[in-house]
Write a protein that holds these residues in place. Structure first.
Motif, PDB file in Angstrom:
ATOM      1  N   TYR A  29       0.863  -1.181   0.000  1.00  0.00           N
ATOM      2  CA  TYR A  29       0.000   0.000   0.000  1.00  0.00           C
ATOM      3  C   TYR A  29       0.896   1.226   0.000  1.00  0.00           C
ATOM      4  CZ  TYR A  29      -3.162   3.678   1.566  1.00  0.00           C
ATOM      5  OH  TYR A  29      -3.870   4.845   1.663  1.00  0.00           O
TER       6      TYR A  29
ATOM      7  N   GLN B  50       0.630   5.585   0.027  1.00  0.00           N
ATOM      8  CA  GLN B  50      -0.282   6.695   0.296  1.00  0.00           C
ATOM      9  C   GLN B  50      -0.897   7.199  -1.011  1.00  0.00           C
ATOM     10  OE1 GLN B  50      -1.148   8.226   3.260  1.00  0.00           O
ATOM     11  NE2 GLN B  50      -0.056   6.659   4.413  1.00  0.00           N
TER      12      GLN B  50
ATOM     13  N   ASP C  17      -3.083   5.338  -2.729  1.00  0.00           N
ATOM     14  CA  ASP C  17      -3.674   4.201  -3.433  1.00  0.00           C
ATOM     15  C   ASP C  17      -5.139   4.090  -3.047  1.00  0.00           C
ATOM     16  OD1 ASP C  17      -0.888   1.805  -3.396  1.00  0.00           O
ATOM     17  OD2 ASP C  17      -1.281   3.627  -4.568  1.00  0.00           O
ATOM     18  N   PRO C  18      -6.002   3.692  -3.990  1.00  0.00           N
ATOM     19  CA  PRO C  18      -7.415   3.530  -3.640  1.00  0.00           C
ATOM     20  C   PRO C  18      -7.638   2.363  -2.688  1.00  0.00           C
ATOM     21  CG  PRO C  18      -7.017   2.812  -5.902  1.00  0.00           C
ATOM     22  CD  PRO C  18      -5.756   3.455  -5.428  1.00  0.00           C
ATOM     23  N   ALA C  19      -6.791   1.348  -2.762  1.00  0.00           N
ATOM     24  CA  ALA C  19      -6.938   0.182  -1.901  1.00  0.00           C
ATOM     25  C   ALA C  19      -5.599  -0.551  -1.845  1.00  0.00           C
ATOM     26  CB  ALA C  19      -8.029  -0.747  -2.435  1.00  0.00           C
ATOM     27  N   PRO C  20      -5.353  -1.317  -0.783  1.00  0.00           N
ATOM     28  CA  PRO C  20      -4.121  -2.112  -0.749  1.00  0.00           C
ATOM     29  C   PRO C  20      -4.222  -3.305  -1.698  1.00  0.00           C
ATOM     30  CG  PRO C  20      -5.458  -2.539   1.194  1.00  0.00           C
ATOM     31  CD  PRO C  20      -6.153  -1.458   0.438  1.00  0.00           C
TER      32      PRO C  20
ATOM     33  N   LEU D 152      -1.858   2.724   9.205  1.00  0.00           N
ATOM     34  CA  LEU D 152      -0.947   2.222   8.181  1.00  0.00           C
ATOM     35  C   LEU D 152      -0.243   3.390   7.492  1.00  0.00           C
ATOM     36  CD1 LEU D 152       0.053  -0.210   6.516  1.00  0.00           C
ATOM     37  CD2 LEU D 152      -1.924   0.135   5.018  1.00  0.00           C
TER      38      LEU D 152
ATOM     39  N   ASN E  73      -4.343   8.675   6.759  1.00  0.00           N
ATOM     40  CA  ASN E  73      -4.409   7.274   6.354  1.00  0.00           C
ATOM     41  C   ASN E  73      -5.841   6.821   6.166  1.00  0.00           C
ATOM     42  OD1 ASN E  73      -1.743   6.511   6.154  1.00  0.00           O
ATOM     43  ND2 ASN E  73      -1.541   6.250   8.340  1.00  0.00           N
TER      44      ASN E  73
ATOM     45  N   PHE F 220      -6.422   3.618   5.474  1.00  0.00           N
ATOM     46  CA  PHE F 220      -6.437   2.222   5.886  1.00  0.00           C
ATOM     47  C   PHE F 220      -5.677   2.081   7.185  1.00  0.00           C
ATOM     48  CE2 PHE F 220      -8.443   0.739   2.208  1.00  0.00           C
ATOM     49  CZ  PHE F 220      -7.948   1.463   1.151  1.00  0.00           C
ATOM     50  N   PRO F 221      -5.942   1.050   8.021  1.00  0.00           N
ATOM     51  CA  PRO F 221      -7.084   0.172   7.781  1.00  0.00           C
ATOM     52  C   PRO F 221      -8.362   0.764   8.362  1.00  0.00           C
ATOM     53  CG  PRO F 221      -5.847  -0.583   9.678  1.00  0.00           C
ATOM     54  CD  PRO F 221      -5.129   0.630   9.159  1.00  0.00           C
TER      55      PRO F 221
END
Lengths: 242, 129
Positions: A13, A15, A17-20, A97, B5, B7-8
């Protein structure tokens, strides 16, 4: 030394990114390869954008804490040979994260200051941390009755317990096993700190009473802190004063 | 950095992690699942009791359903859940008083074994009756 191929599925992931997602790497490893060494090989030879933390490489700093096949471990002392042919590597849970396998440990460290236990206590370097001289002067076995001294400060602040705790997963306000175990250390061995302040801090709905006794913290602790036990000791002290 | 952040994202199911296979964690999971089940059962039980207000015919119809084999099977599951929740509740109470913490894993196996044994004994006694 026997070599074999192992597939690593690594959490990724960055910073923004739309999703990991997960990247897969295949390495040849031998019986002594650790997960940390494998990740460093991946970073050096296959993908230099992989981010991870490490320092001492011998389980004394706690920096390389991460989840391997769903379990919290220190990557520097986790042998690939003890795992299957496919290994999933993910960052610790219950911490913000930052990127790839790196989490923000700031909130974790911040919880230690409140119970009156700063990271390093000056008295740890002083004679007070050694077995008392009178014990030796009386000719008594310095190893007897020293259970309270032997443990010293085992916690290496690695965050594995906080990641493993199912209560932390659902309650962001929970103080967490590491900080609560640190609070018990202040009660057990004040060294100039106020144990009552630590008890008052722990006596909170998000403190020692929030624990649901899963004991995963104690199971994953690499340093024999046994945080679950320390939380129960806090409760007993708060209930009965002893 | 923490605020930026995404996530998560904290999920309300995050406490359930079946890849953890240590006894203490499974004791916690089973205690929570049986607890939720008992809350659900209590709600249903109170809801069903309103049938009493509708007179004997409505109540008798429900009793006929309650005596059916599928319903009795659910009662057996309920009984096992009550047993586990109660016995593990005793274990949790003792642990919370710092009693037997070093043997918490063994305590879970005792609780599970007793729950299964008493549930089976109850089932056999019910069938024989």
């Amino acid at each position: 030394m026997a070599e074999r191929e192992v597939t690593f599925r690594v959490f990724r992931y960055k910073q923004g990114d739309p999703a990991p997602h997960y990247d897969t790497f295949t390495l040849r490893v031998d019986d002594r390869t650790t997960v940390l060494e494998a990740l460093q090989t991946i970073r050096r030879d296959l993908d230099p954008t992989l981010m991870l933390r490490h320092s001492c490489h011998h389980a004394s700093c706690g920096t390389c804490g991460m989840r391997v096949n769903g379990r919290e471990v220190l990557a520097c002392v986790t042998r690939v040979a003890d795992l299957g042919p496919k290994i999933t590597v993910e960052p610790l849970q219950n911490a913000p994260l930052v990127t790839d396998l790196v989490v923000d440990m700031g909130p974790f460290y911040a919880r230690f200051v409140q119970p009156g236990r700063p990271f390093v206590r000056a008295s740890e370097a002083l004679p007070q941390a050694e077995p008392p001289g009178w014990l030796i002067a009386e000719g008594r076995d310095p190893q007897s009755g020293l259970a309270g001294y032997e443990r010293f400060e085992n916690c290496i602040e690695c965050g594995l317990c906080t990641s493993a705790c199912p209560v932390m997963a659902s309650d962001p306000a929970y103080f967490g096993p590491a900080a609560l175990a640190a609070a018990w250390r202040v009660v057990e061995e004040p060294r100039g700190r106020d144990p009552q302040a630590a008890l008052r801090w722990a006596d909170d709905e998000h403190g020692c009473w929030r624990c649901h006794l899963a004991f995963e913290c104690s199971e994953v602790c690499p340093s024999a802190v046994d945080p679950g036990r320390q939380i129960m000791r806090l409760r007993r002290r708060l209930l009965f004063g002893r | 950095m923490s605020e930026r952040n995404a996530f998560p994202k904290r999920r309300w199911t995050a406490w359930f992690a079946p890849w953890r296979r240590r006894p203490g964690y499974w004791a916690f999971v089973l205690h929570r699942v049986t607890g939720l089940g008992l809350v659900l059962y209590l709600g249903l039980h109170l809801y069903v009791l309103r049938l009493l207000l509708r007179g004997p015919e409505a109540w008798d119809a429900f009793i006929r359903l309650a005596k059916s084999p599928p319903f009795l099977a659910l009662d057996a599951v309920l009984f096992a859940g009550v047993l586990y929740h109660a016995l593990n509740g005793v274990r949790v109470t003792l642990l919370a008083l710092d009693i037997g913490v070093a043997r918490q894993r063994q305590g879970f196996w005792w609780v599970l074994g007793l729950s299964v044994a008493l549930a089976v004994a109850g089932l056999v006694a019910f069938i024989l009756r």
